[in-house]
Design a protein around this motif. Structure first.
Motif, PDB file in Angstrom:
ATOM      1  N   UNK A   1       0.844  -1.190   0.000  1.00 32.40           N
ATOM      2  CA  UNK A   1       0.000   0.000   0.000  1.00 32.40           C
ATOM      3  C   UNK A   1       0.881   1.242   0.000  1.00 32.40           C
ATOM      4  N   UNK A   2       0.396   2.288  -0.627  1.00 27.54           N
ATOM      5  CA  UNK A   2       1.133   3.538  -0.713  1.00 27.54           C
ATOM      6  C   UNK A   2       0.647   4.474   0.374  1.00 27.54           C
ATOM      7  N   UNK A   3       1.537   4.876   1.273  1.00 25.44           N
ATOM      8  CA  UNK A   3       1.214   5.816   2.341  1.00 25.44           C
ATOM      9  C   UNK A   3       1.892   7.143   2.054  1.00 25.44           C
TER      10      UNK A   3
ATOM     11  N   UNK B   1      13.083   6.578  11.321  1.00 21.00           N
ATOM     12  CA  UNK B   1      11.868   6.929  12.040  1.00 21.00           C
ATOM     13  C   UNK B   1      11.479   8.336  11.639  1.00 21.00           C
ATOM     14  N   UNK B   2      10.217   8.521  11.288  1.00 27.22           N
ATOM     15  CA  UNK B   2       9.713   9.853  10.987  1.00 27.22           C
ATOM     16  C   UNK B   2       8.567  10.165  11.936  1.00 27.22           C
ATOM     17  N   UNK B   3       8.437  11.445  12.263  1.00 27.38           N
ATOM     18  CA  UNK B   3       7.372  11.906  13.152  1.00 27.38           C
ATOM     19  C   UNK B   3       6.357  12.666  12.308  1.00 27.38           C
TER      20      UNK B   3
ATOM     21  N   UNK C   1       2.678  11.112  15.969  1.00 29.66           N
ATOM     22  CA  UNK C   1       2.877   9.681  15.793  1.00 29.66           C
ATOM     23  C   UNK C   1       4.216   9.421  15.104  1.00 29.66           C
ATOM     24  N   UNK C   2       4.902   8.356  15.527  1.00 25.96           N
ATOM     25  CA  UNK C   2       6.192   7.995  14.939  1.00 25.96           C
ATOM     26  C   UNK C   2       6.002   6.763  14.073  1.00 25.96           C
ATOM     27  N   UNK C   3       6.506   6.830  12.835  1.00 23.90           N
ATOM     28  CA  UNK C   3       6.419   5.717  11.889  1.00 23.90           C
ATOM     29  C   UNK C   3       7.830   5.311  11.480  1.00 23.90           C
ATOM     30  N   UNK C   4       8.055   4.017  11.343  1.00 23.35           N
ATOM     31  CA  UNK C   4       9.329   3.509  10.836  1.00 23.35           C
ATOM     32  C   UNK C   4       9.140   3.229   9.354  1.00 23.35           C
TER      33      UNK C   4
END
Length: 117
Positions: free
Chosen positions: A43-45, A91-93, A98-101
């Motif tokens: 999936x494209x986020x 890791x992006x905020x 919310x933090x996403x890897x």
């Protein structure tokens, strides 16, 4: 009309470089998902105004970095090293905190430019 492109190494350099105030740079990024164990995903986020998680100059006590590293507790908490370099992850905020890897090889676009290797 040719689509604008950017190299992955330029993307990573922009992400990790702080701005003139010592804060993390905001960027728009589109990333594909993939689970290596189950071989599923794709999936494209898209994330707008995201920042790379990093120590920022003049950060407040409620920032993610401060909450992770400067807790009031005297008992040290043992954390596993994420080994972002060898795992090719970052890791992006997001704007909501919310933090996403993300996996750097699955970055599709960065600030509206197509990412090439």
């Amino acid at each position: 009309m040719a689509e604008e492109t950017i190299y992955l190494n330029q993307v990573l350099e922009i992400m990790r470089k702080p701005d003139s105030d010592g804060k993390a740079v905001k960027f728009d990024i589109a990333v594909r998902t993939f689970n290596r164990n189950s071989k599923s995903g794709g999936t494209l986020n898209s994330y707008e105004n995201a920042k790379q998680v990093m120590k920022e100059a003049g950060m407040d006590k409620n920032s993610i970095y401060a909450l992770q590293h400067f807790k009031k507790s005297k008992i040290p908490k043992i954390r596993k090293n994420p080994q972002h370099f060898s795992n090719k992850t970052r890791n992006i905020r997001l704007e909501n905190g919310e933090v996403k890897k993300i996996h750097i090889r699955y970055i599709i676009s960065f600030n509206g430019k197509k990412v090439i290797y």
